[in-house]
Design a protein around this motif. Structure first.
Motif, PDB file in Angstrom:
ATOM      1  N   ARG A  38       0.839  -1.194   0.000  1.00 19.93           N
ATOM      2  CA  ARG A  38       0.000   0.000   0.000  1.00 19.93           C
ATOM      3  C   ARG A  38       0.872   1.241   0.000  1.00 19.93           C
ATOM      4  O   ARG A  38       2.001   1.215   0.495  1.00 19.93           O
ATOM      5  CB  ARG A  38      -0.907   0.063   1.267  1.00 19.93           C
ATOM      6  N   SER A  39       0.333   2.346  -0.527  1.00 15.12           N
ATOM      7  CA  SER A  39       1.048   3.613  -0.390  1.00 15.12           C
ATOM      8  C   SER A  39       0.677   4.209   0.980  1.00 15.12           C
ATOM      9  O   SER A  39      -0.507   4.396   1.283  1.00 15.12           O
ATOM     10  CB  SER A  39       0.622   4.548  -1.527  1.00 15.12           C
ATOM     11  N   VAL A  40       1.661   4.449   1.795  1.00 11.33           N
ATOM     12  CA  VAL A  40       1.409   4.989   3.139  1.00 11.33           C
ATOM     13  C   VAL A  40       2.174   6.309   3.300  1.00 11.33           C
ATOM     14  O   VAL A  40       3.393   6.346   3.166  1.00 11.33           O
ATOM     15  CB  VAL A  40       1.840   3.995   4.245  1.00 11.33           C
ATOM     16  N   THR A  41       1.434   7.371   3.553  1.00 12.54           N
ATOM     17  CA  THR A  41       2.040   8.695   3.777  1.00 12.54           C
ATOM     18  C   THR A  41       2.009   8.975   5.269  1.00 12.54           C
ATOM     19  O   THR A  41       0.984   8.750   5.923  1.00 12.54           O
ATOM     20  CB  THR A  41       1.227   9.783   3.021  1.00 12.54           C
ATOM     21  N   ILE A  42       3.127   9.457   5.783  1.00 13.67           N
ATOM     22  CA  ILE A  42       3.240   9.697   7.224  1.00 13.67           C
ATOM     23  C   ILE A  42       3.270  11.199   7.496  1.00 13.67           C
ATOM     24  O   ILE A  42       4.042  11.927   6.878  1.00 13.67           O
ATOM     25  CB  ILE A  42       4.541   9.042   7.737  1.00 13.67           C
ATOM     26  N   ILE A  43       2.431  11.640   8.408  1.00 15.79           N
ATOM     27  CA  ILE A  43       2.478  13.050   8.823  1.00 15.79           C
ATOM     28  C   ILE A  43       2.638  13.095  10.337  1.00 15.79           C
ATOM     29  O   ILE A  43       1.737  12.695  11.080  1.00 15.79           O
ATOM     30  CB  ILE A  43       1.213  13.820   8.380  1.00 15.79           C
TER      31      ILE A  43
END
Ligand SMILES: NC(=O)c1ccc[n+]([C@@H]2O[C@H](COP(=O)([O-])OP(=O)(O)OC[C@H]3O[C@@H](n4cnc5c(N)ncnc54)[C@H](OP(=O)(O)O)[C@@H]3O)[C@@H](O)[C@H]2O)c1
Length: 256
Positions: free
Chosen positions: A49-54
Motif C-alpha cells: 500500500r502507499s502509506v504517507t506519514i504526517i
C-alpha cells in the motif's frame, strides 16, 4: 481507482486496528500521529500500500490546518477520514493540570472538527466517509473524568448533526462509541486501577464493529451489547443518576 483514507492516531489501539482493516481493504493510507518511528514501522509492514506519514501533535493550535496543507502538498485527495486520536484523564477536575485538560479539548474536539471542515470538500467530491471516534462516555456526565466525557458528548453531537446536514450529499458520518477497550488508553488516562477498566473489549472486535458500521453509512454504533444497554439506560434515566453511576466507577472506588 485506489482510495485513500486518513487516520489520526493509527500508531496504537483502535486507530491501528482500523488502519489495518483499511489496508486489507486496499485503501492507501495517510497516518497522522506524534510518533514518527511507530508510523514508519506500520508503513514497512504494509508494503503493498502507499502509506504517507504526517508527524503532528494534534493537540496544538493550527495542527489540523497544517495536516491539510501537507496532504495537499503531496497532491493527495482523501475518500475517507477517521478522526480517532484522543485521550482521557482520570481525576478530580481541579486536581488535573488545566493545560493537559485544554490539550484534551483541542485534540478530542477542535482538531477533529477542523480536520472534518478542511477535508469536507474532498469527501463531498468523492462521496466519502467520515468516522469520528466518540465513546459510551458521550451518553452521560462523567465525574472524575469530566472533561473527557464532555469532549465525547461533543463528538457524538457534532457527528449526528453533520450526518443529518450531509444527508443525500453522498457523504456519511459515523460516530463510533466504544466502551472500555483494551488499548493504551487506560495507561495514558491513569485509569487502569478504576472499576471502569476491570472489563474491557478486545480492540480488533471494536475496530471491526466500527468499520462495518462506517462502510454501511450508519450514523452511530455502540460496541457490545452491555455498552449498548448502558447507552440506552443513560438516555432513559435522569442525567443526575447517570453522573452518580459514573462516579462509582471513576471515583475513588478501586477495582477489586
Ligand atoms: N480504549 C478505550 O477504552 C476507549 C473507549 C472509548 C473511546 N475511546 C477513544 O478511542 C480513540 C482511540 O483511543 P485508543 O483507545 O486506541 O487509545 P491509544 O491506544 O492510547 O491510542 C491513541 C492514539 O492517539 C494518538 N494521539 C494521542 N495524542 C495525540 C496527539 N496529541 N496528536 C496526535 N495523535 C495523538 C496516539 O498516537 P501517538 O502517541 O503516536 O501520537 C495513538 O495512536 C480515542 O479517541 C479514545 O478517546 C477509547
Amino acid at each position: 481507482m485506489t482510495k485513500t483514507a486518513l487516520v489520526t492516531g493509527a500508531t496504537s489501539g483502535i486507530g491501528n486496528a482500523l488502519a489495518k482493516l483499511l489496508a486489507a481493504d486496499h485503501y492507501d493510507l495517510i497516518l497522522v500521529s506524534r510518533d514518527d518511528e511507530k508510523m514508519r514501522a506500520i508503513k514497512s509492514e504494509l508494503t503493498d500500500r502507499s502509506v504517507t506519514i504526517i508527524k503532528k501533535d494534534l493537540s496544538q493550535f493550527h495542527a489540523a490546518k497544517e495536516v491539510f496543507d501537507e496532504v495537499k502538498r503531496n497532491g493527495l485527495t482523501i475518500d475517507l477520514l477517521i478522526n480517532n486520536a484522543g485521550f482521557g484523564l482520570v481525576g478530580a477536575f481541579d486536581s488535573l493540570p488545566i493545560e493537559r485538560q485544554s490539550e484534551m479539548i483541542q485534540l478530542n474536539c477542535a482538531a477533529l472538527t477542523e480536520l472534518t471542515y478542511y477535508f469536507l470538500p474532498d469527501l463531498r467530491s468523492k462521496m466519502g466517509k467520515i468516522m469520528n471516534v466518540a465513546s459510551t462516555a458521550a451518553y452521560q456526565p462523567g465525574p472524575f473524568m469530566a472533561v473527557y466525557f464532555a469532549s465525547k458528548a461533543y463528538v457524538l453531537s457534532l457527528s449526528e448533526a453533520l450526518a443529518e446536514e450531509l444527508d443525500k450529499s453522498g457523504v456519511t458520518v459515523t460516530a463510533l462509541c466504544p466502551g472500555p477497550t483494551h488499548t493504551n488508553f487506560g495507561s495514558v488516562a491513569h485509569a487502569e486501577n478504576i472499576k471502569m477498566f476491570s472489563r474491557t473489549m478486545d480492540v480488533q472486535t471494536v475496530a471491526r464493529i466500527g468499520y462495518r458500521a462506517m462502510m454501511k453509512g450508519k450514523r452511530v454504533v455502540v460496541t457490545g451489547q452491555l455498552n449498548y444497554a448502558g447507552a440506552i439506560a443513560a438516555k432513559l434515566l435522569p442525567r443526575r443518576w447517570g453522573a452518580k453511576a459514573v462516579r462509582i466507577i471513576t471515583g475513588s472506588n478501586k477495582k477489586k
